[in-house]
Design a protein around this motif. Structure first.
Motif, PDB file in Angstrom:
ATOM      1  N   LEU A 104       0.909   2.507  -6.959  1.00 47.06           N
ATOM      2  CA  LEU A 104      -0.198   3.136  -7.683  1.00 47.06           C
ATOM      3  C   LEU A 104      -0.513   4.513  -7.122  1.00 47.06           C
ATOM      4  O   LEU A 104      -0.839   5.443  -7.870  1.00 47.06           O
ATOM      5  N   ASP A 105      -0.395   4.660  -5.810  1.00 45.35           N
ATOM      6  CA  ASP A 105      -0.628   5.976  -5.215  1.00 45.35           C
ATOM      7  C   ASP A 105       0.471   6.951  -5.611  1.00 45.35           C
ATOM      8  O   ASP A 105       0.216   8.135  -5.846  1.00 45.35           O
ATOM      9  N   HIS A 106       1.712   6.452  -5.699  1.00 48.59           N
ATOM     10  CA  HIS A 106       2.816   7.317  -6.114  1.00 48.59           C
ATOM     11  C   HIS A 106       2.649   7.779  -7.557  1.00 48.59           C
ATOM     12  O   HIS A 106       3.018   8.909  -7.906  1.00 48.59           O
ATOM     13  N   ARG A 107       2.073   6.925  -8.402  1.00 48.73           N
ATOM     14  CA  ARG A 107       1.832   7.273  -9.802  1.00 48.73           C
ATOM     15  C   ARG A 107       0.506   7.999 -10.014  1.00 48.73           C
ATOM     16  O   ARG A 107       0.120   8.246 -11.159  1.00 48.73           O
ATOM     17  N   ASN A 108      -0.163   8.335  -8.919  1.00 50.76           N
ATOM     18  CA  ASN A 108      -1.445   9.043  -8.968  1.00 50.76           C
ATOM     19  C   ASN A 108      -2.523   8.249  -9.710  1.00 50.76           C
ATOM     20  O   ASN A 108      -3.455   8.825 -10.271  1.00 50.76           O
ATOM     21  N   VAL A 109      -2.371   6.933  -9.723  1.00 48.87           N
ATOM     22  CA  VAL A 109      -3.434   6.100 -10.278  1.00 48.87           C
ATOM     23  C   VAL A 109      -4.588   6.015  -9.290  1.00 48.87           C
ATOM     24  O   VAL A 109      -5.759   6.076  -9.662  1.00 48.87           O
ATOM     25  N   ILE A 110      -4.251   5.869  -8.032  1.00 51.40           N
ATOM     26  CA  ILE A 110      -5.245   5.905  -6.966  1.00 51.40           C
ATOM     27  C   ILE A 110      -4.778   6.913  -5.928  1.00 51.40           C
ATOM     28  O   ILE A 110      -3.613   7.340  -5.931  1.00 51.40           O
ATOM     29  N   HIS A 111      -5.673   7.288  -5.055  1.00 44.20           N
ATOM     30  CA  HIS A 111      -5.329   8.253  -4.008  1.00 44.20           C
ATOM     31  C   HIS A 111      -5.803   7.703  -2.672  1.00 44.20           C
ATOM     32  O   HIS A 111      -7.005   7.578  -2.427  1.00 44.20           O
ATOM     33  N   LEU A 112      -4.826   7.341  -1.841  1.00 45.12           N
ATOM     34  CA  LEU A 112      -5.124   6.837  -0.507  1.00 45.12           C
ATOM     35  C   LEU A 112      -4.337   7.673   0.499  1.00 45.12           C
ATOM     36  O   LEU A 112      -3.107   7.767   0.406  1.00 45.12           O
ATOM     37  N   GLN A 113      -5.035   8.268   1.423  1.00 42.21           N
ATOM     38  CA  GLN A 113      -4.372   9.111   2.407  1.00 42.21           C
ATOM     39  C   GLN A 113      -3.449   8.291   3.295  1.00 42.21           C
ATOM     40  O   GLN A 113      -2.374   8.752   3.694  1.00 42.21           O
ATOM     41  N   SER A 114      -3.848   7.056   3.598  1.00 41.90           N
ATOM     42  CA  SER A 114      -2.992   6.207   4.430  1.00 41.90           C
ATOM     43  C   SER A 114      -1.683   5.889   3.718  1.00 41.90           C
ATOM     44  O   SER A 114      -0.619   5.835   4.340  1.00 41.90           O
ATOM     45  N   ALA A 115      -1.766   5.686   2.399  1.00 43.68           N
ATOM     46  CA  ALA A 115      -0.536   5.433   1.639  1.00 43.68           C
ATOM     47  C   ALA A 115       0.358   6.662   1.635  1.00 43.68           C
ATOM     48  O   ALA A 115       1.590   6.560   1.747  1.00 43.68           O
ATOM     49  N   HIS A 116      -0.253   7.856   1.527  1.00 38.44           N
ATOM     50  CA  HIS A 116       0.527   9.093   1.606  1.00 38.44           C
ATOM     51  C   HIS A 116       1.206   9.210   2.967  1.00 38.44           C
ATOM     52  O   HIS A 116       2.387   9.577   3.059  1.00 38.44           O
ATOM     53  N   ASN A 117       0.470   8.917   4.012  1.00 40.22           N
ATOM     54  CA  ASN A 117       1.045   8.997   5.356  1.00 40.22           C
ATOM     55  C   ASN A 117       2.183   7.999   5.529  1.00 40.22           C
ATOM     56  O   ASN A 117       3.218   8.311   6.135  1.00 40.22           O
ATOM     57  N   TYR A 118       1.988   6.796   4.998  1.00 36.77           N
ATOM     58  CA  TYR A 118       3.030   5.774   5.105  1.00 36.77           C
ATOM     59  C   TYR A 118       4.288   6.199   4.349  1.00 36.77           C
ATOM     60  O   TYR A 118       5.407   6.048   4.842  1.00 36.77           O
ATOM     61  N   ARG A 119       4.102   6.761   3.159  1.00 33.57           N
ATOM     62  CA  ARG A 119       5.252   7.204   2.374  1.00 33.57           C
ATOM     63  C   ARG A 119       5.963   8.369   3.053  1.00 33.57           C
ATOM     64  O   ARG A 119       7.202   8.414   3.111  1.00 33.57           O
ATOM     65  N   ASN A 120       5.201   9.323   3.576  1.00 32.66           N
ATOM     66  CA  ASN A 120       5.815  10.461   4.267  1.00 32.66           C
ATOM     67  C   ASN A 120       6.574  10.006   5.512  1.00 32.66           C
ATOM     68  O   ASN A 120       7.648  10.532   5.828  1.00 32.66           O
ATOM     69  N   MET A 121       6.014   9.021   6.214  1.00 28.23           N
ATOM     70  CA  MET A 121       6.696   8.502   7.394  1.00 28.23           C
ATOM     71  C   MET A 121       8.010   7.828   7.006  1.00 28.23           C
ATOM     72  O   MET A 121       9.036   7.989   7.677  1.00 28.23           O
ATOM     73  N   ALA A 122       7.985   7.068   5.902  1.00 28.86           N
ATOM     74  CA  ALA A 122       9.215   6.410   5.445  1.00 28.86           C
ATOM     75  C   ALA A 122      10.269   7.435   5.042  1.00 28.86           C
ATOM     76  O   ALA A 122      11.459   7.286   5.354  1.00 28.86           O
ATOM     77  N   ILE A 123       9.836   8.504   4.363  1.00 27.39           N
ATOM     78  CA  ILE A 123      10.781   9.550   3.958  1.00 27.39           C
ATOM     79  C   ILE A 123      11.365  10.250   5.183  1.00 27.39           C
ATOM     80  O   ILE A 123      12.557  10.565   5.245  1.00 27.39           O
ATOM     81  N   THR A 124      10.515  10.487   6.188  1.00 27.64           N
ATOM     82  CA  THR A 124      10.987  11.140   7.410  1.00 27.64           C
ATOM     83  C   THR A 124      12.011  10.276   8.135  1.00 27.64           C
ATOM     84  O   THR A 124      13.031  10.769   8.632  1.00 27.64           O
ATOM     85  N   ILE A 125      11.744   8.970   8.180  1.00 25.78           N
ATOM     86  CA  ILE A 125      12.682   8.063   8.857  1.00 25.78           C
ATOM     87  C   ILE A 125      14.017   8.017   8.120  1.00 25.78           C
ATOM     88  O   ILE A 125      15.092   8.080   8.729  1.00 25.78           O
TER      89      ILE A 125
END
Length: 250
Positions: A104-125
């Motif tokens: 839902l955060d990826h689809r911009n339905v909701i906005h959670l900073q923790s979800a953004h951080n988690y996704r960015n961390m996964a992309i970095t890894i």
């Protein structure tokens, strides 16, 4: 009303053993009041109520999930199984909830900073080459960029056309080889006759004769053919002209 009353059982003295026993009369079904339509409707409603059935099913499921009587004691088998079941259910529910939130955060339905951080961390890894290689090897998949994926899709779609062109070229080459083979078979008798002509003197060539330093004439001929790109007949003729030891003695 007097007919519906039950007679009390008479007390018989212990001394009078021959006195008959008087039992209360059986209740007549015809004399009993008929069931009211409201009571019949209520009983039918209790057995055919969908909400009641759903509640019973949910209660059965909850009873199954809650475990046995020994589920509270983890020293017993039932308690251990109940604990493992709770852990598995918790992990599954937590994974589903986290996946839903990230989607839902990826689809911009909701906005959670923790979800953004988690996704960015996964992309970095996954951007690390060593980590990506390990994940690809473990999962049996290959991660590609979108442009690389599109290029490979186009290349795969063009494979049937390339295969068809290659088959046509193969057929053409086979046809040309057949023509060359027929021409060779036609020219072979004249070639053999020319090679055996006395004017060339090829029958006098001695391939096993010693040329120099333990090397025979055939080895020297092969060297001339590979080094100077000479044909076999020309190499033999040149050797017979320049190397008398490669000519058979009469």
């Amino acid at each position: 009303m007097s007919n519906l009353r039950l007679k009390k059982r008479e007390v018989i003295p212990e001394e009078d053993v021959e006195a008959p026993l008087i039992f209360p009369p059986k209740r007549d079904a015809a004399a009993s009041p008929a069931a009211s339509p409201m009571s019949v409707k209520a009983s039918n409603g209790r057995t055919n109520n969908p909400a009641l059935l759903v509640r019973l099913v949910l209660r059965k499921v909850l009873d199954q999930l809650s475990g046995d009587e020994d589920s509270g004691d983890i020293t017993t088998l039932g308690g251990i199984l109940a604990l493992l079941k709770d852990i598995v259910i918790g992990i599954i529910c937590g994974t589903l909830i986290m996946s839903t939130i990230i989607f839902l955060d990826h689809r911009n339905v909701i906005h959670l900073q923790s979800a953004h951080n988690y996704r960015n961390m996964a992309i970095t890894i996954l951007s690390d080459p060593d980590t990506r290689e390990e994940v690809q090897e473990a999962s049996g998949l290959i991660f590609l960029r979108s442009e690389d994926y599109e290029r490979k899709v186009i290349e795969i779609k063009s494979v049937p056309t390339k295969v068809k062109d290659a088959e046509e070229k193969k057929k053409k080459v086979i046809a040309d080889l057949e023509v060359i083979k027929k021409e060779r078979d036609t020219m072979k008798p004249g070639y053999d006759e020319l090679v055996k002509h006395p004017s060339l003197g090829l029958e006098r060539y001695c391939g096993d004769c010693n040329w120099q330093g333990g090397t025979n004439c055939n080895a020297r001929k092969d060297y001339l053919m590979s080094t100077y790109n000479l044909k076999e007949i020309k190499a033999k003729i040149e050797m017979m002209k320049s190397l008398p030891q490669c000519v058979k003695k009469d």
